[in-house]
Scaffold this motif. Structure first.
Motif, short mmCIF file in Angstrom:
data_model
loop_
_atom_site.label_atom_id
_atom_site.label_comp_id
_atom_site.label_asym_id
_atom_site.label_seq_id
_atom_site.Cartn_x
_atom_site.Cartn_y
_atom_site.Cartn_z
N ALA A 320 1.04 -1.16 0.12
CA ALA A 320 -0.21 0.09 0.24
C ALA A 320 1.05 1.85 0.02
CB ALA A 320 -0.60 0.08 0.97
N VAL A 321 0.41 2.53 -1.22
CA VAL A 321 1.57 3.18 -1.20
C VAL A 321 0.81 4.59 -1.60
CG1 VAL A 321 2.56 2.90 -3.47
CG2 VAL A 321 3.95 4.34 -2.42
N ASP A 322 1.01 5.63 -0.73
CA ASP A 322 -0.21 6.75 -1.13
C ASP A 322 1.61 7.62 -2.60
OD1 ASP A 322 -1.54 6.39 0.86
OD2 ASP A 322 -0.59 7.75 2.11
N ASP A 323 0.50 8.46 -3.05
CA ASP A 323 0.44 9.44 -4.23
C ASP A 323 2.43 10.62 -3.86
OD1 ASP A 323 -1.33 8.78 -5.85
OD2 ASP A 323 -2.62 10.60 -5.10
N ASP A 324 2.67 9.97 -2.87
CA ASP A 324 3.83 11.31 -2.12
C ASP A 324 4.88 9.86 -1.89
OD1 ASP A 324 3.09 9.57 0.00
OD2 ASP A 324 3.46 12.17 1.76
N GLY A 325 5.23 9.03 -1.94
CA GLY A 325 6.01 8.56 -2.15
C GLY A 325 6.26 7.56 -0.71
N THR A 326 4.71 7.32 0.19
CA THR A 326 4.80 6.79 1.37
C THR A 326 4.46 5.73 1.55
OG1 THR A 326 4.64 9.22 2.69
CG2 THR A 326 4.18 7.12 3.85
N MET A 327 5.70 4.14 2.04
CA MET A 327 4.67 3.04 2.08
C MET A 327 3.57 3.24 3.51
SD MET A 327 8.94 1.10 1.39
CE MET A 327 9.70 1.62 0.05
N ARG A 328 2.88 2.49 2.87
CA ARG A 328 1.49 3.03 4.44
C ARG A 328 1.52 1.37 4.75
NH1 ARG A 328 -2.34 6.18 4.28
NH2 ARG A 328 -2.81 5.32 5.80
N GLY A 329 1.66 -0.03 3.87
CA GLY A 329 1.68 -0.61 4.05
C GLY A 329 1.77 -2.46 3.79
N LEU A 330 2.38 -3.46 4.60
CA LEU A 330 2.67 -4.05 3.40
C LEU A 330 2.05 -5.72 3.56
CD1 LEU A 330 5.28 -5.39 1.51
CD2 LEU A 330 6.68 -6.09 3.59
N ASP A 331 2.00 -6.41 2.48
CA ASP A 331 1.06 -8.08 3.06
C ASP A 331 1.49 -9.02 2.09
OD1 ASP A 331 -0.53 -9.98 3.14
OD2 ASP A 331 -2.75 -8.61 3.04
N VAL A 332 2.50 -10.08 2.83
CA VAL A 332 3.67 -10.90 2.07
C VAL A 332 2.42 -12.67 2.89
CG1 VAL A 332 5.73 -12.20 2.34
CG2 VAL A 332 5.09 -9.92 3.01
N TRP A 333 2.07 -12.79 1.70
CA TRP A 333 1.63 -14.73 1.54
C TRP A 333 2.90 -15.41 0.66
CZ3 TRP A 333 -0.38 -17.90 -2.57
CH2 TRP A 333 -0.48 -19.41 -1.45
N PHE A 334 3.11 -16.55 1.35
CA PHE A 334 3.71 -17.36 0.26
C PHE A 334 3.21 -19.15 0.36
CE2 PHE A 334 6.66 -16.14 3.92
CZ PHE A 334 7.27 -17.81 4.55
N VAL A 335 3.72 -19.39 -0.33
CA VAL A 335 3.96 -21.66 -0.68
C VAL A 335 5.04 -21.73 -0.46
CG1 VAL A 335 2.81 -22.84 -0.87
CG2 VAL A 335 1.73 -21.70 -1.28
N ASP A 336 5.52 -22.97 1.06
CA ASP A 336 6.97 -22.90 1.21
C ASP A 336 6.66 -24.29 0.61
OD1 ASP A 336 9.76 -23.39 1.14
OD2 ASP A 336 9.67 -22.22 3.12
N ASP A 337 7.78 -25.22 -0.23
CA ASP A 337 7.50 -26.07 -0.83
C ASP A 337 8.67 -26.55 -0.27
OD1 ASP A 337 8.10 -28.56 -1.65
OD2 ASP A 337 7.99 -28.54 -3.74
N PHE A 338 8.37 -27.74 1.37
CA PHE A 338 9.56 -28.84 2.03
C PHE A 338 9.25 -30.09 1.53
CE2 PHE A 338 9.97 -24.94 4.85
CZ PHE A 338 10.90 -25.12 5.74
N GLY A 339 9.65 -30.22 0.59
CA GLY A 339 9.95 -31.92 0.09
C GLY A 339 8.62 -32.55 0.68
N ALA A 340 9.32 -34.22 0.95
CA ALA A 340 8.01 -35.24 1.16
C ALA A 340 8.20 -34.87 3.20
CB ALA A 340 9.50 -36.46 1.25
N PHE A 341 9.24 -34.31 4.12
CA PHE A 341 9.35 -34.44 5.45
C PHE A 341 9.42 -32.72 5.85
CE2 PHE A 341 9.88 -38.56 4.71
CZ PHE A 341 9.48 -39.23 5.30
N PRO A 342 8.54 -32.88 6.68
CA PRO A 342 9.26 -31.21 7.83
C PRO A 342 10.38 -31.19 8.47
CG PRO A 342 7.07 -31.74 8.61
CD PRO A 342 7.67 -33.11 7.88
N ARG A 343 11.50 -31.52 7.85
CA ARG A 343 12.63 -31.27 8.82
C ARG A 343 12.92 -30.39 9.40
NH1 ARG A 343 16.74 -34.53 6.66
NH2 ARG A 343 15.11 -37.08 6.53
N TYR A 344 13.50 -30.02 10.58
CA TYR A 344 14.36 -29.57 11.37
C TYR A 344 15.40 -28.76 10.05
CZ TYR A 344 17.71 -26.09 14.11
OH TYR A 344 18.16 -25.32 14.27
N PRO A 345 15.50 -27.41 9.53
CA PRO A 345 14.81 -26.56 10.98
C PRO A 345 13.39 -25.76 9.58
CG PRO A 345 16.59 -25.27 9.78
CD PRO A 345 16.37 -26.15 9.21
#
Length: 828
Positions: A320-345
């Motif tokens: 989210a950003v305003d006309d004057d160049g101010t960063m207002r908000g951030l929304d991050v979503w991602f999928v992380d493919d860990f393979g066959a087992f959720p290992r440490y870490p």
């Protein structure tokens, strides 16, 4: 070329003694490495040793119908064959990263066991199905080929986004491939996005990459029947922290399984944290045969099924950003493919919270992830620990937002930078940046680029001439943060009751200190003992430098050795840009204790009060100057005592524990990293639009890691990290076919950076000491890999801007065929 530009006056008074700390002394490790005297685990072969080989699956997903080992067992050199059924009778499954997984509407919790050998089903190509032991490695390979496995193949899922649909489930017992999910909000992101003038979104991909160390995994396990205990020599990383993955699997107490890592390990970068499978199997075989058993992973095993791959992510990110160049908000979503087992870490999905807004002031943030399982080899850590893809995606959307509002991307960054007067700066995610002048660093990198535009690589006439040849040059400066000195308490957040964390007290936080020991030897030299393992970072050099200054002796009078997992206490170890800070704190405390003991010993010898003696320049003197004792003298006196005074140890607590500004992050189990190395990059790239090939003409960077304890080591870490970042950005990827077959199982397929692809690096340093650390040093071990891919990607976008392409570098690696596809689409 490298220049140092301290931000504060660094001239020492002439009366001050010269310090070894801060000098680029040659690494003490290098002599034995360069002369061939270093001993690696692959060099260790005890008398009467047998050799292990593994039978691995060629299928990504299949039921194991039958294993016929009769022909193998008839081979004259065969000593042993084991399968999962043999292990289940005597041992335990290996620990996994999430433990119990809640499933279904009722929230029922079920186990997700992973056996060291595949149990009834294989879930990735290269998964071990059986082990064989023979008289030598060649015979073991031959015997392994004689084991016949009958499979009933199943449909596989090899795409993280598709895995979320659960059409093919990797583990039927839990009924879903999404084994962890969390959405964390800071501030009021919903209102920020509603009220902003613009909402800019982007979708970005980060392909599987990882460290590919010169030395693959190796282990020599020896079972002692008399003591019912194991000695496991191996090159595992964090051997005092992750040794539970070995002794718990074997079903023994920690003191009965001694894990020892040699002083020299041929690289890791996190990739050897997960080699416990090999350690366990070799130990099991040794116990069955009552003889030493050795395993050496070959390169194909390492690349195909060695559990060394790292982050594999798909991002959807909004700003989210305003006309004057101010960063207002951030929304991050991602999928992380860990393979066959959720290992440490698995907590590499959380570490980006430590730098969630990079160098920018953004108060309202949402952070969400889905951790999914697929039919690929399991993920592990890699240099940067999940921060690198986050910084890449964030810097990409920053550029997109600047274009949306019609502002120069560099000015957009400058307008939102955290300023020196805001330091220490608390992020929305409650981590704290300790110190730094980010605007000044951005200004400096811009000055460097302006010079390149005046007769240099970016001179307008040269750029225009190159475009006529179909080669587009460009650069985009970007800002960087490297979080340093991780604690350990937050790393089990996924295994905690997250709802209960809101009421967690500060007193419940449990951190691991850094342990260091030393003893005064009879010749007056000092031997120190590290409780952590090393894989080339120069720990022995740093301790000898620091301890020499504190004891006022020469570094050559100090030897540094290592402790095994039984003699050493459990500690976090060599990871997370941690050791320079923790070792310097531990060294200062250790030296103070050793000096106190030396003075106590001398005072007792002279029968005078302790106030009548003082330590200086490696001797203890009577204040009146009438007598003195050298360190050798003190060692001789101490040898006559029942309880030695000159054998000391010290535990240095994590520095963030002393500062209440970190309390909320500690209580809520958010990542705590009390140092923030920072800087700015400006790689000048040239893109051949005919082939899609990218050449980095020069990589400019300005970096600040606080006090540089050894500039030579700092430079080496930064250059190495940038080289790995170049590989990530342009060359490397563990790709998979749709059926789960890996595409990169040799070094012909997995392309590593070399002297031909790593560009000239022009590096400058500033020094802004950290207020939180003993010496002012900041963590520096993961830089370059964290920031170079983002910088290269944004520079590629800048170079191709005249073609009006839609974010050509929207995936890592930015391969030539990907760029050509983007260019063709634009031409059509």
């Amino acid at each position: 070329m490298s220049q140092s530009q301290p931000t504060e006056a660094d001239a020492e008074p002439e009366s001050e003694p010269e310090s070894f700390t801060g000098q680029g002394l040659p690494r003490v490790e290098d002599h034995r490495i360069l002369t061939g005297e270093a001993e690696y685990i692959h060099d260790v072969t005890p008398e009467n040793c047998l050799h292990m080989a593994l039978v691995r699956s060629m299928h990504a997903h299949a039921e194991v119908v039958d294993i016929d080992a009769s022909e193998a067992e008839d081979h004259p050199d065969c000593e042993l064959v084991l399968t999962a059924e043999d292990l289940k009778a005597n041992y335990n499954p290996m620990p996994t990263g999430v433990g119990r997984i809640e499933i279904g509407a009722s929230g029922e919790a079920v186990e997700l066991p992973e056996w060291s050998l595949a149990d009834e089903k294989v879930r990735f190509v290269g998964e071990p199905v059986a082990l064989v032991v023979a008289s030598n490695r060649y015979a073991a390979e031959d015997v392994a080929d004689l084991v016949t496995v009958e499979y009933d193949t199943l449909e596989a899922v090899a795409d993280g986004m598709a895995a979320r649909e659960d059409e093919v489930v990797v583990h039927e017992s839990i009924g879903t491939n999404v084994v962890d999910h969390e959405r964390i909000e800071f501030g009021d992101p919903e209102t920020a996005f509603e009220d902003a003038d613009h909402v800019v979104s982007g979708e970005y991909s980060w392909g599987r990459i990882s460290g590919v160390p010169l030395e693959t995994a190796g282990v020599v396990a020896t079972y002692d029947e008399e003591t019912d205990s194991f000695d496991v020599d191996c090159n595992i990383q964090l051997h005092t922290l992750v040794d539970d993955t070995i002794y718990e699997t074997l079903g023994y107490d920690a003191d009965d399984v001694r894990v020892n890592v040699p002083a020299d390990v041929g690289g890791s970068y996190g990739t050897k944290i997960a080699i416990h499978r090999y350690c366990c199997l070799a130990a099991m075989a040794s116990q069955q045969l009552n003889r030493p058993v050795k395993f050496e992973e070959d390169r194909i095993e390492n690349l195909q099924g060695g559990d060394v791959h790292s982050s594999d992510r798909e991002y959807e990110i909004r700003m989210a950003v305003d006309d004057d160049g101010t960063m207002r908000g951030l929304d991050v979503w991602f999928v992380d493919d860990f393979g066959a087992f959720p290992r440490y870490p698995i907590n590499q999905v959380l570490k980006p919270l430590s730098v969630v807004t990079n160098s920018y002031v953004i108060d309202d943030v949402a952070y969400e992830y889905d951790l999914v399982l697929t039919n690929k080899t399991s993920q592990t850590a890699y240099r940067g620990f999940g921060v690198d893809p986050h910084i890449y995606a964030l810097e990409m959307v920053v550029d997109a937002a600047a274009r949306e509002i019609g502002m120069d991307p560099t000015e957009f960054r400058r307008r939102n930078l955290i300023t020196p007067d805001q330091m220490p700066y608390t992020l929305p995610s409650k981590n704290v940046y300790d110190s730094g002048d980010y605007p000044a660093t951005l200004d400096r990198i811009e000055e460097i680029i302006e010079d390149e535009r005046d007769g240099g690589l970016l001179d307008p006439d040269v750029v225009a001439e190159k475009r006529e040849e179909g080669k587009y040059r460009g650069v985009q400066t970007s800002v960087i943060i490297e979080p340093g000195v991780s604690g350990s308490d937050w790393t089990d957040r996924q295994r905690s009751n997250r709802e209960a964390l809101e009421s967690r007290s500060r007193e419940e936080v449990d951190e691991l200190p850094e342990h260091l020991r030393a003893e005064l030897r009879e010749d007056g030299t000092v031997r120190a003992y590290l409780a952590t393992d090393s894989s080339g970072q120069g720990h022995q050099t740093l301790v000898s430098q620091l301890l020499a200054d504190e004891l006022e002796i020469l570094p050559s009078e100090i030897d540094v050795d290592y402790l095994d997992s039984v003699d050493a206490p459990t500690e976090y170890g060599s990871a997370a840009s941690r050791m320079a800070v923790m070792l310097s704190g531990a060294t200062v405390g250790l030296a103070e204790r050793l000096v106190e003991r030396a003075e106590e010993l001398a005072a007792d010898h002279w029968d005078v009060p302790a106030d009548d003696v003082s330590y200086r320049d490696g001797t203890v003197e009577l204040i009146d100057g009438s007598d003195s004792l050298s360190l050798a003298d003190l060692a001789e006196l101490d040898a006559e005592r029942d309880e030695r005074l000159t054998r000391v140890s010290y535990n240095y607590d994590h520095p963030a524990l002393e500062h209440e500004e970190f309390d909320e992050a500690f209580r809520r189990k958010f990542p705590v990293y009390p140092t923030a190395a920072f800087g700015a990059n400006a790689p000048i790239v040239e893109v051949d639009v005919g082939t899609g090939e990218v050449e980095i003409l020069k990589f400019h960077t300005v970096r600040d890691c606080g006090t540089m304890l050894n500039p030579t080591i700092v430079e080496g870490q930064a250059h190495g990290g940038i080289a790995q970042g170049v590989g990530a950005a342009l060359l490397e990827e563990f790709g998979y076919e749709a059926d789960g077959q890996p595409q990169a199982i040799t070094l012909f397929d997995y392309l590593l950076p070399s002297i031909e692809t790593v560009p000239e690096i022009e590096m400058e340093h500033t020094e802004t000491p950290s207020p939180y650390t003993e010496t002012g040093a900041k963590g520096v071990g993961e830089g370059g890999m964290i920031d170079a891919p983002a910088s290269i990607a944004t520079s590629i976008n800048a170079a191709l801007e005249p073609l009006s392409l839609d974010e050509p570098a929207d995936r890592i690696p930015v391969a030539p065929d990907h760029l050509r596809s983007k260019i063709r689409d634009a031409e059509e």
